[in-house]
Design a protein around this motif. Structure first.
Motif, mmCIF file in Angstrom:
data_model
loop_
_atom_site.group_PDB
_atom_site.id
_atom_site.type_symbol
_atom_site.label_atom_id
_atom_site.label_comp_id
_atom_site.label_asym_id
_atom_site.label_seq_id
_atom_site.Cartn_x
_atom_site.Cartn_y
_atom_site.Cartn_z
ATOM 1 N N LEU A 1 16.771 10.675 7.288
ATOM 2 C CA LEU A 1 15.581 10.648 6.424
ATOM 3 C C LEU A 1 14.568 11.674 6.947
ATOM 4 O O LEU A 1 13.526 11.320 7.503
ATOM 5 C CB LEU A 1 14.957 9.245 6.425
ATOM 6 C CG LEU A 1 15.869 8.085 6.016
ATOM 7 C CD1 LEU A 1 15.210 6.746 6.323
ATOM 8 C CD2 LEU A 1 16.239 8.178 4.545
ATOM 9 N N PRO A 2 14.853 12.953 6.766
ATOM 10 C CA PRO A 2 13.975 13.989 7.327
ATOM 11 C C PRO A 2 12.534 13.847 6.835
ATOM 12 O O PRO A 2 12.291 13.662 5.649
ATOM 13 C CB PRO A 2 14.601 15.293 6.810
ATOM 14 C CG PRO A 2 16.013 14.947 6.482
ATOM 15 C CD PRO A 2 15.992 13.513 6.029
ATOM 16 N N GLY A 3 11.602 13.919 7.781
ATOM 17 C CA GLY A 3 10.192 13.798 7.428
ATOM 18 C C GLY A 3 9.666 12.389 7.405
ATOM 19 O O GLY A 3 8.476 12.180 7.135
ATOM 20 N N CYS A 4 10.507 11.393 7.696
ATOM 21 C CA CYS A 4 10.044 10.006 7.682
ATOM 22 C C CYS A 4 9.130 9.750 8.877
ATOM 23 O O CYS A 4 9.114 10.494 9.854
ATOM 24 C CB CYS A 4 11.218 9.031 7.705
ATOM 25 S SG CYS A 4 12.089 8.954 9.295
ATOM 26 N N VAL B 1 8.644 4.756 6.849
ATOM 27 C CA VAL B 1 8.260 5.208 5.505
ATOM 28 C C VAL B 1 8.863 6.581 5.262
ATOM 29 O O VAL B 1 8.679 7.500 6.075
ATOM 30 C CB VAL B 1 6.731 5.269 5.345
ATOM 31 C CG1 VAL B 1 6.354 5.766 3.932
ATOM 32 C CG2 VAL B 1 6.093 3.916 5.613
ATOM 33 N N TYR B 2 9.588 6.718 4.171
ATOM 34 C CA TYR B 2 10.194 7.987 3.790
ATOM 35 C C TYR B 2 9.844 8.285 2.337
ATOM 36 O O TYR B 2 9.992 7.422 1.461
ATOM 37 C CB TYR B 2 11.713 7.931 3.944
ATOM 38 C CG TYR B 2 12.440 9.093 3.324
ATOM 39 C CD1 TYR B 2 12.453 10.349 3.953
ATOM 40 C CD2 TYR B 2 13.085 8.976 2.096
ATOM 41 C CE1 TYR B 2 13.114 11.431 3.368
ATOM 42 C CE2 TYR B 2 13.742 10.045 1.514
ATOM 43 C CZ TYR B 2 13.757 11.268 2.154
ATOM 44 O OH TYR B 2 14.395 12.332 1.578
ATOM 45 N N ARG B 3 9.394 9.495 2.079
ATOM 46 C CA ARG B 3 9.079 9.909 0.714
ATOM 47 C C ARG B 3 10.034 11.017 0.273
ATOM 48 O O ARG B 3 10.164 12.038 0.952
ATOM 49 C CB ARG B 3 7.626 10.405 0.601
ATOM 50 C CG ARG B 3 7.222 10.792 -0.826
ATOM 51 C CD ARG B 3 5.796 11.258 -0.881
ATOM 52 N NE ARG B 3 4.854 10.204 -0.543
ATOM 53 C CZ ARG B 3 4.385 9.335 -1.432
ATOM 54 N NH1 ARG B 3 4.766 9.408 -2.705
ATOM 55 N NH2 ARG B 3 3.536 8.393 -1.061
ATOM 56 N N ALA B 4 10.688 10.805 -0.868
ATOM 57 C CA ALA B 4 11.585 11.823 -1.415
ATOM 58 C C ALA B 4 10.781 12.991 -1.959
ATOM 59 O O ALA B 4 9.642 12.829 -2.420
ATOM 60 C CB ALA B 4 12.447 11.221 -2.525
ATOM 61 N N ARG B 5 11.364 14.130 -1.894
ATOM 62 C CA ARG B 5 10.681 15.303 -2.444
ATOM 63 C C ARG B 5 10.472 15.142 -3.944
ATOM 64 O O ARG B 5 11.356 14.722 -4.672
ATOM 65 C CB ARG B 5 11.498 16.573 -2.171
ATOM 66 C CG ARG B 5 11.575 16.944 -0.685
ATOM 67 C CD ARG B 5 12.337 18.212 -0.487
ATOM 68 N NE ARG B 5 12.399 18.584 0.928
ATOM 69 C CZ ARG B 5 13.030 19.661 1.384
ATOM 70 N NH1 ARG B 5 13.678 20.447 0.539
ATOM 71 N NH2 ARG B 5 13.015 19.931 2.683
ATOM 72 N N ILE C 1 10.885 0.530 5.100
ATOM 73 C CA ILE C 1 11.677 -0.429 5.865
ATOM 74 C C ILE C 1 10.758 -1.146 6.853
ATOM 75 O O ILE C 1 10.121 -0.496 7.691
ATOM 76 C CB ILE C 1 12.818 0.265 6.635
ATOM 77 C CG1 ILE C 1 13.819 0.893 5.649
ATOM 78 C CG2 ILE C 1 13.531 -0.733 7.557
ATOM 79 C CD1 ILE C 1 14.879 1.737 6.317
ATOM 80 N N LEU C 2 10.653 -2.445 6.696
ATOM 81 C CA LEU C 2 10.026 -3.280 7.717
ATOM 82 C C LEU C 2 11.176 -3.806 8.560
ATOM 83 O O LEU C 2 11.891 -4.716 8.149
ATOM 84 C CB LEU C 2 9.235 -4.428 7.092
ATOM 85 C CG LEU C 2 8.527 -5.353 8.089
ATOM 86 C CD1 LEU C 2 7.405 -4.612 8.807
ATOM 87 C CD2 LEU C 2 7.988 -6.594 7.397
ATOM 88 N N ARG D 1 0.812 -1.216 0.000
ATOM 89 C CA ARG D 1 0.000 0.000 0.000
ATOM 90 C C ARG D 1 0.848 1.271 0.000
ATOM 91 O O ARG D 1 0.331 2.356 -0.274
ATOM 92 C CB ARG D 1 -0.947 -0.001 1.210
ATOM 93 C CG ARG D 1 -2.078 -1.007 1.107
ATOM 94 C CD ARG D 1 -3.205 -0.675 2.062
ATOM 95 N NE ARG D 1 -2.825 -0.831 3.453
ATOM 96 C CZ ARG D 1 -2.936 -1.968 4.147
ATOM 97 N NH1 ARG D 1 -3.395 -3.068 3.534
ATOM 98 N NH2 ARG D 1 -2.593 -2.026 5.411
ATOM 99 N N GLN D 2 2.134 1.134 0.283
ATOM 100 C CA GLN D 2 3.017 2.303 0.285
ATOM 101 C C GLN D 2 3.616 2.588 -1.093
ATOM 102 O O GLN D 2 4.260 3.625 -1.287
ATOM 103 C CB GLN D 2 4.175 2.103 1.277
ATOM 104 C CG GLN D 2 3.782 1.559 2.637
ATOM 105 C CD GLN D 2 2.714 2.357 3.334
ATOM 106 O OE1 GLN D 2 2.744 3.591 3.317
ATOM 107 N NE2 GLN D 2 1.771 1.662 3.967
ATOM 108 N N VAL D 3 3.425 1.682 -2.049
ATOM 109 C CA VAL D 3 4.014 1.867 -3.384
ATOM 110 C C VAL D 3 3.331 3.051 -4.078
ATOM 111 O O VAL D 3 2.100 3.082 -4.189
ATOM 112 C CB VAL D 3 3.848 0.593 -4.238
ATOM 113 C CG1 VAL D 3 4.430 0.800 -5.627
ATOM 114 C CG2 VAL D 3 4.518 -0.597 -3.543
ATOM 115 N N PRO D 4 4.094 4.024 -4.556
ATOM 116 C CA PRO D 4 3.478 5.170 -5.233
ATOM 117 C C PRO D 4 2.753 4.745 -6.506
ATOM 118 O O PRO D 4 3.140 3.768 -7.168
ATOM 119 C CB PRO D 4 4.671 6.075 -5.567
ATOM 120 C CG PRO D 4 5.763 5.632 -4.663
ATOM 121 C CD PRO D 4 5.555 4.172 -4.446
#
Length: 209
Positions: free
Chosen positions: A188-191, A204-208, A120-121, A15-18
């Motif tokens: 990983l800022p914002g993770c 969970v970390y999303r790149a800008r 990351i699990l 479910r985290q896959v963009p």
């Protein structure tokens, strides 16, 4: 009993896959179960693991989905290879990041395409009262889940089926969750880091973008 903690969380990870992801990297892929699920969704998947025996098992055709898209399995140590910068839409690490220095996540971060997601699990040891509380809560749930899965296997006529010939090497985690949170916040800022049952956490970390 045929119950795997990492497999249990596959739907959560997927479910985290963009949306519209085209490329993915599965780090520490083991025998390839999650990498194959990613590939089945139409994503071009690179899957790496340093254990030759695990990669050999991963490359074997599966009887269940012999014609499904297959990941590109490669025997490699993520700490020793150069990942393409800004390339992957999705990167996953299932119960593998504790096998390498945690700052390895910086290289994974840099390999994400704009808007890409690193998931990351992870595993962590019990160090705090809250850790022990979650562990105690997990014990009866874990036992019940094993019984449920075993019953489904018997109803499906697969009771007594042989286990996979090979499993990926395992190593106990040593980095406590509070330290993981601090290191992740710096690298990983914002993770987000979420505690899960079965001695796991989800980062969970999303790149800008």
């Amino acid at each position: 009993m045929p119950f795997d903690h990492n497999d249990h969380y596959h739907p959560l990870l997927l479910r985290q896959v963009p949306r519209n992801s085209r490329t993915a990297l599965d780090v520490g892929c083991g025998t390839g179960r999650f990498a194959r699920r990613l590939a089945a969704s139409g994503i071009a998947v690179d899957a790496i693991d340093p254990a030759e025996e695990a990669i050999a098992e991963a490359r074997r055709p599966t009887r269940a989905t012999p014609s499904a898209p297959r990941p590109r399995f490669r025997c490699a140590d993520v700490t020793e290879i150069e990942l393409p910068a800004g390339h992957y839409d999705f990167i996953s690490c299932l119960a593998s990041i504790h096998h390498v220095p945690f700052d390895t996540v910086a290289g994974l971060r840099d390999a994400l395409a704009p808007g890409g997601v690193l998931v990351i699990l992870g595993c962590h040891p019990e160090h705090t009262p809250l850790d022990w509380a979650y562990s105690l809560a997990a014990v009866p749930i874990n036992a019940a889940a094993r019984l449920v899965v075993a019953a489904k296997e018997r109803r499906g006529g697969r009771a007594g089926a042989p286990e996979p010939a090979t499993t990926a090497p395992v190593r106990p985690p040593t980095m406590p969750l509070p330290l993981i949170r601090r290191e992740a916040a710096a690298l990983l800022p914002g993770c987000t880091v979420r505690r899960l049952l079965f001695w796991r956490y989800l980062l969970v970390y999303r790149a800008r973008g």
